[in-house]
Design a protein around this motif. Structure first.
Motif: not given
Lengths: 283, 270
Positions: A84, A87-88, A90-93, A96-102, A167, B8, B252
């Protein structure tokens, strides 16, 4: 500034250290040579606690359970976190949402996560078994089968912690100089070669951190087995801290419980030192 | 193109697997017991019953106040003590400074399994069992926060301290009025780490608190979950867990980035 000022400023530390670190370490060693239930006077028993420990089937069971936990937990943790993070990286739209979710499971209490997973893994009404039966497979006794229960907890712990390691790996991956990859590209290296010979050696320190933190985590498991299985079935999920807790607060064997704590601490330090050696050799 | 789609879909799948269980949990806590094994987004047969049952069986409101009191007070003390000790280590010269630094490193590598039982006995001998003191004092100072403060204070220019001294400021005023405003990110990091750790901690309260009116939330929810009082009803256990999760999840949502940065910095310290 008065000469005593620095000492006044560090006095909270000295006080705290004496009462909650120095004293307990010394007292813990003293306790291992005694039999004591807190109420009656302490009784000196020599090495009896250690002799008992060597033959204590449950002590070895707790060590073995932790080993089984770590065998699944550590590789799974590294695999998922690294994938993960890669994947993050690389350039990912919406990165920050994905990071927060994980990261969400990392911040909530293990108590919450365990109660949640207890339901997901429940034999009759759990969602996982419902999905299995829907696709025509047999139910699995995730928490009631002695051969499976500890691995279920290992997977749950991975789900809970992996966000933090994503992270950490991301920080590690971002510290790899881009020039190295560019040079490799010129040499015509494949993606796998770049990962194996550039990325992996560069993030070795992070892997070490993950392994150490996970090892310490394995020996610190408490609420997870306590809520999920209460150490069962047949003590196959009895963790180190649960056994210390049981000896101290169910049987009031303070001396023996301190001996357990002391030996588990030695095991942790020993394993961490070995891991450090190994990593230093690799680099 | 194919790679992008693959990337994605993997990320979305992973994100769902971390978020959806929490959504399911919330909706399950508001559903009737019979519809629990279902994969839903919204509650089935909406009902508040699980929450009503939890509050009639255990004093969760009281536990919430206890948890809040303990977490807020202790975090305050950690900031106070950490700043004082960290400042002395970063900025002052005195005999024994290096020893203290090594003691801190020693403390951080020491597995807690070794101090657990002796610390419990200390609480018994001090008569602190079943009091807030047992929940607060052992956590009122923390080695990591001392190190983080030390590091932050080291990064500030000496001129800041010299100017304050010329103005006649004492050391405490220098720390808390002159320097602290310049290291706000560190203060935030320590606040988040300490508060979160205390809010989620279940083991220590389980050891030192037996009296229900002094119990913290994670402890009470744990005991409720393993004891017979939930009477095998999963919905009420889940409702109790939701209430334990809500305060920290709300924090959070507001301080996401700071949470992640703080946790990462604590992980990288080792």
């Amino acid at each position: 500034m008065k000469k005593w000022m620095p000492y006044l400023l560090v006095s909270p530390y000295l006080l705290h250290f004496s009462v909650f670190v120095a004293f307990p370490v010394v007292f813990s060693v003293v306790l291992t040579f005694h039999s004591w239930n807190i109420i009656s006077p302490m009784k000196y028993v020599g090495l009896a606690n250690y002799r008992h420990l060597i033959h204590d089937r449950l002590f070895w069971q707790a060590v073995w359970n932790t080993v089984r936990f770590l065998i699944v937990h550590i590789p799974l943790q590294i695999l998922v976190a690294l994938t993960l993070a890669e994947l993050l990286n690389r350039t990912v739209r919406g990165a920050s949402f994905f990071r927060a979710a994980f990261f969400l499971p990392v911040i909530v209490s293990g108590v919450v996560v365990t109660i949640l997973w207890q339901q997901l893994l429940s034999y009759n009404s759990g969602i996982l078994n419902r999905l299995l039966t829907t696709v025509g497979m047999a139910r699995v006794a995730w928490l009631d089968d002695p051969a499976v229960a500890m691995y279920s907890i290992a997977v749950m712990a991975t789900w809970k912690n992996v966000g933090l390691y994503i992270i950490l790996f991301l920080v590690g991956l971002q510290s790899v100089p881009v020039q190295l990859y560019e040079a490799a590209d010129l040499e015509g290296a494949t993606n796998w070669q770049k990962f194996r010979y550039i990325t992996l050696p560069m993030i070795n320190p992070t892997i070490f951190t993950v392994v150490v933190l996970s090892t310490i985590g394995g020996f610190s498991l408490f609420v997870e087995p306590y809520i999920m299985t209460e150490g069962g079935p047949m003590n196959t999920t009895l963790s180190a801290v649960m056994y210390i807790y049981r000896q101290a607060f169910q049987y009031y064997h303070m001396g023996y419980s301190a001996t357990l704590g002391f030996c588990f601490a030695l095991i942790i330090l020993f394993v961490v030192i070995i891991q450090r050696r190994y990593v230093e050799q690799e680099v | 193109m194919l790679q992008t789609i693959l990337k994605y879909s993997l990320l979305v799948l992973a994100a769902l697997s971390f978020i959806y269980p929490f959504i399911w949990m919330l909706s399950a806590s508001l559903s009737s017991e019979s519809s629990l094994g279902e994969l839903t987004l919204l509650p089935v047969d909406f009902t508040w019953n699980n929450y009503v049952t939890v509050f009639t069986k255990i004093p969760l409101d009281r536990a919430f106040l206890n948890s809040a009191l303990v977490a807020v007070l202790t975090t305050g003390l950690v900031l106070l003590s950490g700043a004082m000790v960290g400042y002395a280590l970063a900025r002052l010269d005195f005999v024994g400074k290096n020893i203290i630094f090594y003691l801190i490193i020693f403390t951080m590598t020491l597995p807690f399994q070794i101090t657990l039982i002796p610390n419990y006995i200390t609480m018994v001998k001090l008569g602190w069992v079943d009091t807030y003191l047992a929940l607060i004092v052992p956590f009122a100072l923390n080695s990591l926060s001392v190190l983080l403060f030390r590091q932050a204070f080291q990064s500030l220019p000496q001129a800041l301290i010299d100017a304050a001294r010329i103005d006649g400021a004492g050391e405490l005023r220098i720390i808390f009025q002159v320097l602290i405003p310049n290291i706000f990110p560190t203060v935030l990091t320590i606040t988040i780490l300490t508060f979160m750790g205390l809010w989620n901690e279940a083991l220590w309260p389980l050891i030192v608190i037996r009296d229900e009116s002094t119990m913290t939330m994670p402890q009470l929810v744990t005991l409720f979950s393993v004891g017979g009082r939930a009477e095998g009803q999963l919905g009420v256990k889940i409702a109790a867990a939701v209430m334990l999760a809500i305060p920290i999840v709300v924090l959070y949502l507001f301080f996401q980035k700071h949470f992640i940065r703080s946790m990462a910095s604590s992980g990288l310290k080792d």
